[in-house]
Design a protein around this motif. Structure first.
Motif, PDB file in Angstrom:
ATOM      1  N   GLU A 174       0.832  -1.205   0.000  1.00  0.00           N
ATOM      2  CA  GLU A 174       0.000   0.000   0.000  1.00  0.00           C
ATOM      3  C   GLU A 174       0.866   1.254   0.000  1.00  0.00           C
ATOM      4  O   GLU A 174       0.522   2.260  -0.651  1.00  0.00           O
ATOM      5  N   VAL A 175       1.986   1.217   0.699  1.00  0.00           N
ATOM      6  CA  VAL A 175       2.917   2.353   0.657  1.00  0.00           C
ATOM      7  C   VAL A 175       3.418   2.556  -0.770  1.00  0.00           C
ATOM      8  O   VAL A 175       3.503   3.693  -1.258  1.00  0.00           O
ATOM      9  N   ALA A 176       3.739   1.477  -1.450  1.00  0.00           N
ATOM     10  CA  ALA A 176       4.196   1.579  -2.837  1.00  0.00           C
ATOM     11  C   ALA A 176       3.113   2.184  -3.723  1.00  0.00           C
ATOM     12  O   ALA A 176       3.386   3.042  -4.574  1.00  0.00           O
ATOM     13  N   ARG A 177       1.866   1.752  -3.529  1.00  0.00           N
ATOM     14  CA  ARG A 177       0.769   2.310  -4.332  1.00  0.00           C
ATOM     15  C   ARG A 177       0.605   3.800  -4.072  1.00  0.00           C
ATOM     16  O   ARG A 177       0.403   4.597  -5.013  1.00  0.00           O
ATOM     17  N   GLN A 178       0.665   4.203  -2.824  1.00  0.00           N
ATOM     18  CA  GLN A 178       0.503   5.609  -2.497  1.00  0.00           C
ATOM     19  C   GLN A 178       1.650   6.448  -3.050  1.00  0.00           C
ATOM     20  O   GLN A 178       1.445   7.593  -3.477  1.00  0.00           O
ATOM     21  N   THR A 179       2.850   5.893  -3.061  1.00  0.00           N
ATOM     22  CA  THR A 179       3.984   6.616  -3.642  1.00  0.00           C
ATOM     23  C   THR A 179       3.796   6.782  -5.137  1.00  0.00           C
ATOM     24  O   THR A 179       4.085   7.846  -5.700  1.00  0.00           O
ATOM     25  N   LEU A 180       3.303   5.759  -5.816  1.00  0.00           N
ATOM     26  CA  LEU A 180       3.036   5.881  -7.245  1.00  0.00           C
ATOM     27  C   LEU A 180       1.966   6.932  -7.521  1.00  0.00           C
ATOM     28  O   LEU A 180       2.064   7.693  -8.495  1.00  0.00           O
ATOM     29  N   THR A 181       0.957   6.990  -6.661  1.00  0.00           N
ATOM     30  CA  THR A 181      -0.067   8.023  -6.806  1.00  0.00           C
ATOM     31  C   THR A 181       0.535   9.416  -6.644  1.00  0.00           C
ATOM     32  O   THR A 181       0.203  10.343  -7.390  1.00  0.00           O
ATOM     33  N   ALA A 182       1.435   9.540  -5.682  1.00  0.00           N
ATOM     34  CA  ALA A 182       2.101  10.824  -5.487  1.00  0.00           C
ATOM     35  C   ALA A 182       2.919  11.201  -6.716  1.00  0.00           C
ATOM     36  O   ALA A 182       2.971  12.375  -7.107  1.00  0.00           O
ATOM     37  N   LEU A 183       3.571  10.229  -7.345  1.00  0.00           N
ATOM     38  CA  LEU A 183       4.338  10.513  -8.560  1.00  0.00           C
ATOM     39  C   LEU A 183       3.421  10.983  -9.685  1.00  0.00           C
ATOM     40  O   LEU A 183       3.816  11.825 -10.507  1.00  0.00           O
ATOM     41  N   ASP A 184       2.202  10.441  -9.732  1.00  0.00           N
ATOM     42  CA  ASP A 184       1.262  10.838 -10.781  1.00  0.00           C
ATOM     43  C   ASP A 184       0.840  12.301 -10.651  1.00  0.00           C
ATOM     44  O   ASP A 184       0.442  12.924 -11.639  1.00  0.00           O
ATOM     45  N   THR A 185       0.904  12.820  -9.433  1.00  0.00           N
ATOM     46  CA  THR A 185       0.446  14.193  -9.192  1.00  0.00           C
ATOM     47  C   THR A 185       1.588  15.178  -8.991  1.00  0.00           C
ATOM     48  O   THR A 185       1.347  16.330  -8.648  1.00  0.00           O
ATOM     49  N   THR A 186       2.819  14.725  -9.185  1.00  0.00           N
ATOM     50  CA  THR A 186       3.949  15.616  -8.966  1.00  0.00           C
ATOM     51  C   THR A 186       4.007  16.690 -10.031  1.00  0.00           C
ATOM     52  O   THR A 186       3.496  16.520 -11.149  1.00  0.00           O
ATOM     53  N   ALA A 187       4.619  17.790  -9.688  1.00  0.00           N
ATOM     54  CA  ALA A 187       4.739  18.895 -10.633  1.00  0.00           C
ATOM     55  C   ALA A 187       5.711  18.531 -11.746  1.00  0.00           C
ATOM     56  O   ALA A 187       6.706  17.840 -11.530  1.00  0.00           O
ATOM     57  N   LEU A 188       5.416  18.986 -12.949  1.00  0.00           N
ATOM     58  CA  LEU A 188       6.322  18.767 -14.063  1.00  0.00           C
ATOM     59  C   LEU A 188       7.569  19.623 -13.871  1.00  0.00           C
ATOM     60  O   LEU A 188       7.478  20.798 -13.529  1.00  0.00           O
ATOM     61  N   VAL A 189       8.713  19.009 -14.062  1.00  0.00           N
ATOM     62  CA  VAL A 189       9.976  19.721 -13.864  1.00  0.00           C
ATOM     63  C   VAL A 189      10.864  19.502 -15.073  1.00  0.00           C
ATOM     64  O   VAL A 189      10.701  18.550 -15.840  1.00  0.00           O
ATOM     65  N   ASP A 190      11.823  20.398 -15.241  1.00  0.00           N
ATOM     66  CA  ASP A 190      12.785  20.274 -16.332  1.00  0.00           C
ATOM     67  C   ASP A 190      14.111  19.688 -15.862  1.00  0.00           C
ATOM     68  O   ASP A 190      15.013  19.478 -16.674  1.00  0.00           O
ATOM     69  N   ASP A 191      14.227  19.441 -14.568  1.00  0.00           N
ATOM     70  CA  ASP A 191      15.472  18.935 -14.003  1.00  0.00           C
ATOM     71  C   ASP A 191      15.662  17.479 -14.414  1.00  0.00           C
ATOM     72  O   ASP A 191      14.874  16.609 -14.018  1.00  0.00           O
ATOM     73  N   PRO A 192      16.685  17.170 -15.195  1.00  0.00           N
ATOM     74  CA  PRO A 192      16.889  15.775 -15.622  1.00  0.00           C
ATOM     75  C   PRO A 192      17.043  14.813 -14.452  1.00  0.00           C
ATOM     76  O   PRO A 192      16.588  13.666 -14.534  1.00  0.00           O
ATOM     77  N   ALA A 193      17.698  15.262 -13.377  1.00  0.00           N
ATOM     78  CA  ALA A 193      17.882  14.378 -12.228  1.00  0.00           C
ATOM     79  C   ALA A 193      16.538  14.029 -11.600  1.00  0.00           C
ATOM     80  O   ALA A 193      16.306  12.891 -11.192  1.00  0.00           O
ATOM     81  N   GLU A 194      15.636  15.010 -11.511  1.00  0.00           N
ATOM     82  CA  GLU A 194      14.312  14.748 -10.962  1.00  0.00           C
ATOM     83  C   GLU A 194      13.533  13.785 -11.852  1.00  0.00           C
ATOM     84  O   GLU A 194      12.851  12.867 -11.371  1.00  0.00           O
ATOM     85  N   LEU A 195      13.642  13.977 -13.156  1.00  0.00           N
ATOM     86  CA  LEU A 195      12.945  13.095 -14.086  1.00  0.00           C
ATOM     87  C   LEU A 195      13.482  11.672 -14.004  1.00  0.00           C
ATOM     88  O   LEU A 195      12.721  10.704 -14.042  1.00  0.00           O
ATOM     89  N   ASP A 196      14.795  11.545 -13.887  1.00  0.00           N
ATOM     90  CA  ASP A 196      15.396  10.221 -13.751  1.00  0.00           C
ATOM     91  C   ASP A 196      14.957   9.550 -12.453  1.00  0.00           C
ATOM     92  O   ASP A 196      14.680   8.352 -12.410  1.00  0.00           O
TER      93      ASP A 196
END
Length: 346
Positions: A52-74
């Motif tokens: 469930e923690v993994a699912r919630q983390t994936l949900t958080a990734l779905d709602t994260t702000a779009l960024v241009d930082d390659p390290a963040e995208l990686d």
């Protein structure tokens, strides 16, 4: 006012904190909370809580702000890949048949002691507490395996017999000597001797009882389960965080430096250097093998990761082995299955 979306690295950090809070073995491996005397929750509910923690983390990734930082995208890409691999194993029910001779939940119960600090009386007291919690951990593990029996998800008899033989050695039955737990606390302080000895005896008794349940209940139920895991199960596990397909040792040894460096995170959390060296991440890549790095692996073809680009690191497997396993799921010549393809969070 709506909350500002978190960055992928912040989400990864939060995930590590939540996993460490649920899984004391992970916490201990990272050098966190040395006073913690809990054992992992190996019951079906415990496995589901981590999923469930993994699912919630994936949900958080779905709602994260779009960024241009390659390290963040990686970081986001790697974290998503690792968590989806982890959930694929869980949702297939593979945890119901995790009984084998290495790197199983059973080994986590004992292995966590080897990662605990034992320099002070307080730290030895935590060891005693964790020994007293061995029965609860094995009870939960037994419940998970029993659920697997009910669902028809069992490990092969050969694996069950191997685990039984290991438990005979751990408890001292095999050679008629003392148990592993008793030997482990032998160097404890004299002031805690009665407490440590009693806790070790409790852990030994629980381990012996679990061994007998495997022999009397699980092994007969597993009769007829084939050794081969099948193509789907193999591919799922080859991708998961707990497996690693690696090349022959001579090739790997040739590519590695003679002495691995100490990862930065080890110093940050105060983990013992010897343990860090065993888990060191070599900045090397052999074509078709595994890339290891301090930060997120930025590609599967040997790209170097920025050591400061987040706190999630992983070992990535190439696809060549998966493409060559053949109809009978045999590994290519010179390839062995070892530990940890994928996510170790630190």
């Amino acid at each position: 006012m709506p909350e500002t979306p978190k960055s992928p690295r912040r989400i990864a950090d939060d995930h590590v904190v939540r996993v460490a809070a649920l899984d004391p073995a992970t916490s201990t491996r990272l050098g966190l909370h040395p006073e913690d005397d809990r054992q992992p929750d190996l019951s079906p509910d415990g496995f589901e809580a981590l999923a469930e923690v993994a699912r919630q983390t994936l949900t958080a990734l779905d709602t994260t702000a779009l960024v241009d930082d390659p390290a963040e995208l990686d970081c986001a890409r790697l974290l998503r890949e690792r968590l989806t691999a982890e959930l694929a194993v869980h949702e297939a029910g593979d945890h119901y048949r995790q009984l084998r001779n290495v790197n199983s939940p059973l080994h986590k119960v004992r292995g966590v002691f080897t990662m605990m600090p034992t320099d002070t009386a307080e730290q030895w007291a935590a060891v005693a507490g964790r020994l007293r919690n061995v029965p609860g951990a094995l009870h939960g593990y037994r419940a998970t395996l029993a659920e697997g029996i009910g669902r028809g998800l069992l490990s092969a008899p050969r694996q069950a017999r191997a685990a039984i033989a290991q438990l005979d050695a751990w408890t001292g039955r095999a050679g008629g000597g003392t148990s592993w737990f008793t030997g482990f606390v032998a160097d404890g302080p004299a002031a805690l001797r009665p407490e440590l000895d009693a806790a070790a005896e409790r852990a030994t008794a629980a381990t012996a009882a679990f061994r007998d349940w495997l022999a009397d209940t699980y092994l007969p139920a597993a009769d007829g389960t084939p050794d081969a895991v099948g193509r789907e199960h193999y591919l799922r596990c080859a991708r998961s965080p707990r497996k690693q397909v690696r090349a022959t040792w001579p090739l790997l040894k040739e590519a590695m430096p003679s002495r691995p460096r100490r990862p930065r995170w080890c110093a940050a959390v105060g983990a013992p250097e010897s343990r860090c060296e065993r888990q060191a991440h070599h900045e090397t890549h052999v074509p078709g093998l595994v890339t290891l790095a301090d930060g997120p692996v930025v590609d599967g073809e040997g790209g170097r990761a920025d050591p400061d680009a987040g706190h999630v690191h992983a070992r990535r497997c190439g696809t060549e082995v998966q493409q060559r396993i053949g109809e009978h799921h045999e590994l290519p010549s010179g390839v062995a299955v070892g530990r940890g393809c994928g996510g170790t969070f630190g």
